[in-house]
Design an enzyme around this catalytic site. Sequence first.
Site, PDB file in Angstrom:
ATOM      1  N   LYS A   1      38.066  33.726  43.773  1.00 55.20           N
ATOM      2  CA  LYS A   1      39.405  32.716  43.943  1.00 55.20           C
ATOM      3  C   LYS A   1      39.542  33.014  44.496  1.00 55.20           C
ATOM      4  O   LYS A   1      40.896  30.834  44.971  1.00 55.20           O
ATOM      5  CB  LYS A   1      40.815  33.799  44.068  1.00 55.20           C
ATOM      6  CG  LYS A   1      40.648  34.588  42.798  1.00 55.20           C
ATOM      7  CD  LYS A   1      42.024  36.253  43.537  1.00 55.20           C
ATOM      8  CE  LYS A   1      42.145  36.896  41.860  1.00 55.20           C
ATOM      9  NZ  LYS A   1      43.256  37.986  42.006  1.00 55.20           N
TER      10      LYS A   1
ATOM     11  N   ASN B   1      43.863  31.657  40.521  1.00 53.30           N
ATOM     12  CA  ASN B   1      43.760  32.952  39.580  1.00 53.30           C
ATOM     13  C   ASN B   1      44.240  32.107  38.335  1.00 53.30           C
ATOM     14  O   ASN B   1      43.467  32.991  37.087  1.00 53.30           O
ATOM     15  CB  ASN B   1      44.218  33.743  40.123  1.00 53.30           C
ATOM     16  CG  ASN B   1      46.384  34.330  39.952  1.00 53.30           C
ATOM     17  OD1 ASN B   1      46.849  33.123  39.798  1.00 53.30           O
ATOM     18  ND2 ASN B   1      46.278  35.131  38.736  1.00 53.30           N
TER      19      ASN B   1
ATOM     20  N   ALA C   1      42.779  42.165  53.858  1.00 56.45           N
ATOM     21  CA  ALA C   1      43.245  40.814  54.079  1.00 56.45           C
ATOM     22  C   ALA C   1      42.502  39.867  53.592  1.00 56.45           C
ATOM     23  O   ALA C   1      41.913  38.779  54.181  1.00 56.45           O
ATOM     24  CB  ALA C   1      43.225  40.909  56.030  1.00 56.45           C
TER      25      ALA C   1
ATOM     26  N   THR D   1      39.676  35.596  38.327  1.00 57.06           N
ATOM     27  CA  THR D   1      39.786  37.018  38.745  1.00 57.06           C
ATOM     28  C   THR D   1      38.023  36.899  39.944  1.00 57.06           C
ATOM     29  O   THR D   1      37.538  35.992  40.075  1.00 57.06           O
ATOM     30  CB  THR D   1      39.135  38.232  38.604  1.00 57.06           C
ATOM     31  OG1 THR D   1      39.588  39.643  38.816  1.00 57.06           O
ATOM     32  CG2 THR D   1      37.669  38.155  37.335  1.00 57.06           C
TER      33      THR D   1
ATOM     34  N   GLY E   1      41.355  37.977  49.485  1.00 59.07           N
ATOM     35  CA  GLY E   1      43.108  36.707  48.467  1.00 59.07           C
ATOM     36  C   GLY E   1      43.684  37.103  48.530  1.00 59.07           C
ATOM     37  O   GLY E   1      44.893  36.515  47.880  1.00 59.07           O
TER      38      GLY E   1
END
Length: 268
Positions: A63, A84, A123, A59, A125
């Site tokens: 990432k 992830n 915008a 998390t 991950g």
Amino acid sequence: MKGAVLGSPVEHSLSPLLHREAFLFLGISGDYVRQEVALDTLSTFFDLHKSEFDYFSITMPLKEEALQLPVVIDPLAARIQSANTLYQREGEWHLTSTDGSGLIGALKNQGHSGFKKTLVLGAGGTARAVVGALDGISEEIVVLGRTSTRREVLQHAVEKSDFEYLRWNDSPGFSDYDLVINTTPAGAADLLADSLTPDSCSLLFDVIYKPWPTVLASRWADNGGSVINGLELLLYQGIAQLSLALNRELDEVSLATHLRPILKKAIG
């Protein structure tokens, strides 16, 4: 079977509850824990502890950093530059992203499988995973971002759909889209709710699940639009992670049906 969620902060992560309850439902002996791993320390942690685990959930803020690990990186994670999930296969560690497949699974469960024009708010991950997953499923994908520096990596995630990147504004014209996905942190999209009208709201997928409802989700529903809670993304991406770790297909709908009320109760 042993897994862990890695990131910072992870104190309030629901992933341990999700995975432990899934183990019980599936009759699997295992455990799943939280591991606080700060930015720029993932490689060290992985080297020291990878032999103790079967899989990891990655998390924020790791990432992108995960792509620097000496593991097998699948084409999807390489294309969207976000991952992830770390899992083992035949003695090798593999890296991928289930954020996108989780989104698609949640949409399909609600009866949605194709779109003409999608607006993605944010915008980062998660947005890259969303854009990559919707490539070829939505004819057009538009991203509303606050900085133009993210444009290139987002565009790289798209191969089939038409793509456009717009600078953030408070009146994006929601009526032009049959799907809107909010990937921004809690509160970041609140002002957009002021531009909503009863004829402008189709389907909103808000990846936030706490606090809930968000201002945008609440106003969206008030204007007659359909809303999908971010809890659904958490559910389906987590189930996809477990499927990879076990190396077998799972009944996603049955598992999600079992886990959903447990997670809702935990959220309060």
